[in-house]
Design an enzyme around this catalytic site. Sequence first.
Site, PDB file in Angstrom:
ATOM      1  CG  ASP A 110      32.631 -40.597  26.743  1.00 36.19           C
ATOM      2  OD1 ASP A 110      33.252 -40.336  27.673  1.00 36.19           O
ATOM      3  OD2 ASP A 110      33.015 -41.238  25.421  1.00 36.19           O
ATOM      4  CG  HIS A 125      30.732 -31.772  21.063  1.00 37.67           C
ATOM      5  ND1 HIS A 125      30.846 -32.550  20.072  1.00 37.67           N
ATOM      6  CD2 HIS A 125      30.597 -30.400  20.236  1.00 37.67           C
ATOM      7  CE1 HIS A 125      31.664 -31.662  19.224  1.00 37.67           C
ATOM      8  NE2 HIS A 125      31.779 -30.596  19.823  1.00 37.67           N
ATOM      9  CB  CYS A 136       9.580 -26.385  27.042  1.00 39.41           C
ATOM     10  SG  CYS A 136      10.035 -27.719  27.449  1.00 39.41           S
ATOM     11  CB  CYS A 156       8.638 -32.346  28.328  1.00 39.71           C
ATOM     12  SG  CYS A 156       9.124 -31.717  28.674  1.00 39.71           S
TER      13      CYS A 156
HETATM   14  P1  OAD Z   1      36.824 -38.559  15.094  1.00 37.04           P
HETATM   15  O1  OAD Z   1      36.377 -40.391  14.889  1.00 37.04           O
HETATM   16  O2  OAD Z   1      36.528 -37.481  14.464  1.00 37.04           O
HETATM   17  O3  OAD Z   1      38.167 -39.181  15.130  1.00 37.04           O
HETATM   18  C1  OAD Z   1      38.669 -39.771  16.484  1.00 37.04           C
HETATM   19  C2  OAD Z   1      40.762 -39.450  17.059  1.00 37.04           C
HETATM   20  O4  OAD Z   1      41.035 -40.371  17.809  1.00 37.04           O
HETATM   21  C3  OAD Z   1      41.124 -39.609  15.250  1.00 37.04           C
HETATM   22  O5  OAD Z   1      42.448 -38.852  15.047  1.00 37.04           O
HETATM   23  C4  OAD Z   1      42.000 -40.950  15.369  1.00 37.04           C
HETATM   24  O6  OAD Z   1      43.494 -41.459  15.119  1.00 37.04           O
HETATM   25  C5  OAD Z   1      41.882 -40.993  16.744  1.00 37.04           C
HETATM   26  N1  OAD Z   1      42.260 -42.299  17.790  1.00 37.04           N
HETATM   27  C6  OAD Z   1      42.173 -43.079  17.472  1.00 37.04           C
HETATM   28  N2  OAD Z   1      42.447 -44.337  19.172  1.00 37.04           N
HETATM   29  C7  OAD Z   1      42.451 -43.465  19.532  1.00 37.04           C
HETATM   30  C8  OAD Z   1      43.497 -43.645  20.767  1.00 37.04           C
HETATM   31  N3  OAD Z   1      43.352 -44.929  21.534  1.00 37.04           N
HETATM   32  N4  OAD Z   1      44.008 -43.139  21.126  1.00 37.04           N
HETATM   33  C9  OAD Z   1      44.185 -41.891  20.780  1.00 37.04           C
HETATM   34  N5  OAD Z   1      43.644 -41.645  19.890  1.00 37.04           N
HETATM   35  C10 OAD Z   1      42.958 -42.269  19.093  1.00 37.04           C
HETATM   36  O7  OAD Z   1      36.628 -38.178  16.118  1.00 37.04           O
HETATM   37  P2  OAD Z   1      36.355 -36.232  17.198  1.00 37.04           P
HETATM   38  O8  OAD Z   1      37.400 -36.201  16.759  1.00 37.04           O
HETATM   39  O9  OAD Z   1      36.230 -36.805  18.650  1.00 37.04           O
HETATM   40  O10 OAD Z   1      30.588 -34.111  17.350  1.00 37.04           O
HETATM   41  O11 OAD Z   1      35.240 -35.627  16.690  1.00 37.04           O
HETATM   42  C11 OAD Z   1      34.582 -34.317  16.777  1.00 37.04           C
HETATM   43  C12 OAD Z   1      33.158 -34.949  16.908  1.00 37.04           C
HETATM   44  O12 OAD Z   1      32.382 -34.978  15.606  1.00 37.04           O
HETATM   45  C13 OAD Z   1      32.707 -35.820  17.638  1.00 37.04           C
HETATM   46  O13 OAD Z   1      32.791 -34.907  19.207  1.00 37.04           O
HETATM   47  C14 OAD Z   1      30.994 -35.984  17.155  1.00 37.04           C
HETATM   48  C15 OAD Z   1      31.481 -36.361  15.756  1.00 37.04           C
HETATM   49  O14 OAD Z   1      30.535 -36.060  14.593  1.00 37.04           O
HETATM   50  C16 OAD Z   1      28.856 -34.231  17.970  1.00 37.04           C
HETATM   51  O15 OAD Z   1      28.276 -35.561  17.818  1.00 37.04           O
HETATM   52  C17 OAD Z   1      28.936 -33.292  18.009  1.00 37.04           C
END
Ligand code: OAD
Length: 254
Positions: A110, A125, A136, A156
Amino acid sequence: MNIKIPPGLVDSLRGPHYMTVLTGAGISAESGVPTFREAQTGLWVHYRPEDLATPQAFRAAPQLVWDWYQWRRGLVSEAEPNPGHYALAEIETSFTCHASRFTLITQNVDGLHQRAGSQNVIELHGNIMRNKCLDCNRPAGAIGHLSKVAKVVPHCPHCGGLLRPDVVWFGESLPPDALQAAWESAKNCDVFFSIGTSAVVQPAASLPIIARQNGAILVEVNPGPTPLTGLATYILQGLSGEVLPALVEAMTRR
Ligand code: OAD
């Protein structure tokens, strides 16, 4: 909410040190950007990743996938960095001296860390606001910018292929330079923060473990437990938008 920051952690952050931070969707939750796996609100609770986040899905239904990313781009464009993003930018710019080094590795696409002022950011990511060619692989340049508002999937300018968001989809490799830099930074840091991530998606989920195995202090910031919690030296349970400003305040006070 009264958040207690352990004095031992603040002491560790006082002298010269290498600090590496890994963030996930949770840090942007308080900005209104949905996370992925949380019950009720997570994107992967409502949508199937295999329909929207693979190259095969895009080839099968490019307009559907494009529309979903345009919707997410709209959410991100309207979002503002929150106190958690700003606290990390402040730690980088105000508390790290020439003998220290701060690296922010994010799984988020983001761009909110950069908008908050963070400088040394590794995007593992990709970035949802950029496009690249499905065929390409070249970056889309100016057309990429225009296509932020495109209703129909653009083509493209180099090869005529379809343009796609410059994010890592399931089954794809991470950008090799970003991954290498993240790896080095995890291996060589003194303190590693894992913030707002469920710590289940590889290879990002290995970074805190590598840091810990190489002797770093491991700090987790999350409202709930994750597979990493048992390994952490310090667990700061709570919302990153509250915990991280409290950490900055504690660092300022001492
Ligand atoms: P997740 O949705 O798996 O996990 C989000 C985490 O944030 C959880 O452990 C929540 O408890 C925590 N959380 C929620 N609100 C919060 C807050 N206000 N402060 C702190 N923590 C909070 O998201 P990611 O771990 O980022 O990949 O997921 C990893 C990847 O999975 C993403 O980058 C994406 C997804 O598929 C791709 O798109 C390649």
